[in-house]
Structure formats: structure tokens, C-alpha cells
Design a protein around this motif. Sequence first.
Motif, PDB file in Angstrom:
ATOM      1  N   ALA A   1      19.359 -81.250 -71.915  1.00 19.47           N
ATOM      2  CA  ALA A   1      19.857 -80.028 -71.280  1.00 19.47           C
ATOM      3  C   ALA A   1      18.787 -78.940 -71.322  1.00 19.47           C
ATOM      4  O   ALA A   1      17.992 -78.884 -72.256  1.00 19.47           O
ATOM      5  N   THR A   2      18.787 -78.089 -70.292  1.00 24.87           N
ATOM      6  CA  THR A   2      17.883 -76.948 -70.304  1.00 24.87           C
ATOM      7  C   THR A   2      18.253 -76.054 -71.478  1.00 24.87           C
ATOM      8  O   THR A   2      19.415 -75.785 -71.721  1.00 24.87           O
ATOM      9  N   ASN A   3      17.257 -75.620 -72.249  1.00 23.38           N
ATOM     10  CA  ASN A   3      17.576 -74.673 -73.319  1.00 23.38           C
ATOM     11  C   ASN A   3      16.457 -73.662 -73.500  1.00 23.38           C
ATOM     12  O   ASN A   3      15.529 -73.600 -72.720  1.00 23.38           O
ATOM     13  N   ARG A   4      16.588 -72.857 -74.539  1.00 19.06           N
ATOM     14  CA  ARG A   4      15.726 -71.685 -74.659  1.00 19.06           C
ATOM     15  C   ARG A   4      14.910 -71.688 -75.942  1.00 19.06           C
ATOM     16  O   ARG A   4      15.314 -72.265 -76.939  1.00 19.06           O
ATOM     17  N   THR A   5      13.761 -71.008 -75.870  1.00 19.06           N
ATOM     18  CA  THR A   5      13.007 -70.712 -77.079  1.00 19.06           C
ATOM     19  C   THR A   5      12.583 -69.259 -77.025  1.00 19.06           C
ATOM     20  O   THR A   5      12.774 -68.568 -76.013  1.00 19.06           O
ATOM     21  N   PHE A   6      12.037 -68.782 -78.147  1.00 16.26           N
ATOM     22  CA  PHE A   6      11.557 -67.411 -78.224  1.00 16.26           C
ATOM     23  C   PHE A   6      10.077 -67.432 -78.570  1.00 16.26           C
ATOM     24  O   PHE A   6       9.621 -68.257 -79.371  1.00 16.26           O
ATOM     25  N   THR A   7       9.311 -66.521 -77.969  1.00 10.46           N
ATOM     26  CA  THR A   7       7.896 -66.401 -78.303  1.00 10.46           C
ATOM     27  C   THR A   7       7.503 -64.942 -78.356  1.00 10.46           C
ATOM     28  O   THR A   7       8.185 -64.081 -77.777  1.00 10.46           O
ATOM     29  N   MET A   8       6.433 -64.631 -79.054  1.00 12.03           N
ATOM     30  CA  MET A   8       5.793 -63.324 -78.849  1.00 12.03           C
ATOM     31  C   MET A   8       4.291 -63.506 -78.905  1.00 12.03           C
ATOM     32  O   MET A   8       3.768 -64.264 -79.731  1.00 12.03           O
ATOM     33  N   ILE A   9       3.631 -62.822 -77.970  1.00 10.39           N
ATOM     34  CA  ILE A   9       2.171 -62.753 -77.986  1.00 10.39           C
ATOM     35  C   ILE A   9       1.836 -61.686 -79.038  1.00 10.39           C
ATOM     36  O   ILE A   9       2.410 -60.584 -79.027  1.00 10.39           O
ATOM     37  N   LYS A  10       0.956 -62.046 -79.956  1.00  9.86           N
ATOM     38  CA  LYS A  10       0.705 -61.211 -81.132  1.00  9.86           C
ATOM     39  C   LYS A  10      -0.370 -60.142 -80.868  1.00  9.86           C
ATOM     40  O   LYS A  10      -1.089 -60.212 -79.864  1.00  9.86           O
ATOM     41  N   PRO A  11      -0.494 -59.161 -81.792  1.00  8.82           N
ATOM     42  CA  PRO A  11      -1.365 -58.004 -81.533  1.00  8.82           C
ATOM     43  C   PRO A  11      -2.806 -58.340 -81.151  1.00  8.82           C
ATOM     44  O   PRO A  11      -3.382 -57.679 -80.274  1.00  8.82           O
ATOM     45  N   ASP A  12      -3.406 -59.354 -81.773  1.00  4.06           N
ATOM     46  CA  ASP A  12      -4.814 -59.657 -81.442  1.00  4.06           C
ATOM     47  C   ASP A  12      -4.954 -60.075 -79.988  1.00  4.06           C
ATOM     48  O   ASP A  12      -5.839 -59.610 -79.259  1.00  4.06           O
ATOM     49  N   ALA A  13      -4.058 -60.939 -79.530  1.00  2.92           N
ATOM     50  CA  ALA A  13      -4.158 -61.467 -78.166  1.00  2.92           C
ATOM     51  C   ALA A  13      -3.801 -60.410 -77.125  1.00  2.92           C
ATOM     52  O   ALA A  13      -4.411 -60.359 -76.046  1.00  2.92           O
ATOM     53  N   VAL A  14      -2.835 -59.541 -77.454  1.00 10.63           N
ATOM     54  CA  VAL A  14      -2.487 -58.461 -76.511  1.00 10.63           C
ATOM     55  C   VAL A  14      -3.663 -57.486 -76.407  1.00 10.63           C
ATOM     56  O   VAL A  14      -4.099 -57.123 -75.307  1.00 10.63           O
ATOM     57  N   ALA A  15      -4.210 -57.089 -77.583  1.00  8.16           N
ATOM     58  CA  ALA A  15      -5.299 -56.093 -77.591  1.00  8.16           C
ATOM     59  C   ALA A  15      -6.525 -56.602 -76.850  1.00  8.16           C
ATOM     60  O   ALA A  15      -7.261 -55.818 -76.235  1.00  8.16           O
ATOM     61  N   GLU A  16      -6.752 -57.902 -76.871  1.00  7.98           N
ATOM     62  CA  GLU A  16      -7.946 -58.449 -76.224  1.00  7.98           C
ATOM     63  C   GLU A  16      -7.732 -58.799 -74.764  1.00  7.98           C
ATOM     64  O   GLU A  16      -8.619 -59.368 -74.108  1.00  7.98           O
ATOM     65  N   GLY A  17      -6.556 -58.474 -74.251  1.00  5.88           N
ATOM     66  CA  GLY A  17      -6.322 -58.640 -72.813  1.00  5.88           C
ATOM     67  C   GLY A  17      -5.972 -60.050 -72.390  1.00  5.88           C
ATOM     68  O   GLY A  17      -6.238 -60.446 -71.250  1.00  5.88           O
ATOM     69  N   HIS A  18      -5.348 -60.821 -73.287  1.00  3.09           N
ATOM     70  CA  HIS A  18      -4.989 -62.201 -72.952  1.00  3.09           C
ATOM     71  C   HIS A  18      -3.538 -62.376 -72.499  1.00  3.09           C
ATOM     72  O   HIS A  18      -3.095 -63.510 -72.295  1.00  3.09           O
ATOM     73  N   THR A  19      -2.793 -61.281 -72.374  1.00  2.00           N
ATOM     74  CA  THR A  19      -1.366 -61.409 -72.027  1.00  2.00           C
ATOM     75  C   THR A  19      -1.183 -62.168 -70.711  1.00  2.00           C
ATOM     76  O   THR A  19      -0.350 -63.084 -70.625  1.00  2.00           O
ATOM     77  N   GLY A  20      -1.947 -61.799 -69.704  1.00  7.47           N
ATOM     78  CA  GLY A  20      -1.797 -62.445 -68.399  1.00  7.47           C
ATOM     79  C   GLY A  20      -2.169 -63.917 -68.432  1.00  7.47           C
ATOM     80  O   GLY A  20      -1.453 -64.766 -67.890  1.00  7.47           O
ATOM     81  N   SER A  21      -3.288 -64.248 -69.095  1.00  8.64           N
ATOM     82  CA  SER A  21      -3.725 -65.654 -69.169  1.00  8.64           C
ATOM     83  C   SER A  21      -2.692 -66.505 -69.901  1.00  8.64           C
ATOM     84  O   SER A  21      -2.409 -67.639 -69.496  1.00  8.64           O
ATOM     85  N   ILE A  22      -2.152 -65.954 -70.988  1.00  8.49           N
ATOM     86  CA  ILE A  22      -1.180 -66.719 -71.783  1.00  8.49           C
ATOM     87  C   ILE A  22       0.122 -66.895 -71.009  1.00  8.49           C
ATOM     88  O   ILE A  22       0.696 -67.993 -70.958  1.00  8.49           O
TER      89      ILE A  22
END
Length: 139
Positions: A2-23
Amino acid sequence: MATNRTFTMIKPDAVAEGHTGSITKLIEEAGFRIVALRKTRLTPDRAGEFYAVHRERGFYPDLVRYMASGAIVPMILEKENAVADFRKLIGATNPANAEAGTIRQLFAKSIEANAIHGSDSDENAAVEGNFFFAATEQF
Ligand code: CMP
């Protein structure tokens, strides 16, 4: 499965270095649908609450400090077999052990600044998703 869900967060190092879009692109290309997404920042108290399960571990004070050090991007994701497939996509907690092509192998700097979090069970995925998002923010 069945389709189900997970949770994630992009962490401070990756956000600060501009990787949000790539991830986020890698996540969508791997077949996950974004159910909820926000850019925000945790206070030390909220970071401590999120990682309360680790409070007896030696790395907990540093982890809390690090997670409150900058912006993060939490998301709820949906896909068949979401929890296990997402953990495969992000790779091992320690980037030194992460397989080639995984998000942590590509973007993590250390076992602490490891770019991204992924829930380890369906139960924790629901708890962690609800920690950040009201039901009305989940689409
Ligand atoms: P995460 O999957 O978000 O869950 C707990 C976090 O603690 C982990 O990623 C790492 O960022 C951090 N951490 C720091 N040191 C360790 C360690 N020695 N073992 C496991 N996790 C660690």
C-alpha cells in the motif's frame, strides 16, 4: 504494498549550502510525492524534543545544537514502501558508509552534519510528520 508515508528533513548544513533544490529533485525523481513542505528553524528546545529518543547518547547535546543552528526543510513524503525506500535513497547515517549515489554520500559532511533525516518506522514517520505539520497542511 500500500502507498504510505515517511517524514524527512533537510538539515542545516545542506540547506545553508544551497542543496535544497538538488535534494528535493532527487526525492521526486525517486518517485516520492511531496505531501507537505516548509522552510523553518528549530529552537534548541524543539530540536531536543524531536530527538528525545537519543537524549542518553553522548552525541545528543551536539546534535541539538547543530539542529538548531540554521534553517531546515521538513517534508512529509508518500510512496509505496516509503520508509524503507527512503532510507535506501538517503544511505547510511555515517556518510563514510553511504553507498554511491545516495543523498548522504552526495551531500553529507559528517555523521552529525549528515544532510538529511529519514524516519525509521511507519509509527515514527507519523509522529515526526505531525511534529511539524497540521493535518490541514498535508496535501
Ligand atoms: P538522524 O538519522 O537524523 O538521527 C539521529 C542523528 O544523530 C543522526 O541522523 C546524526 O545526525 C546524529 N548523530 C551524531 N552522532 C551520531 C552517532 N555517533 N550515531 C548516530 N547518529 C549520530
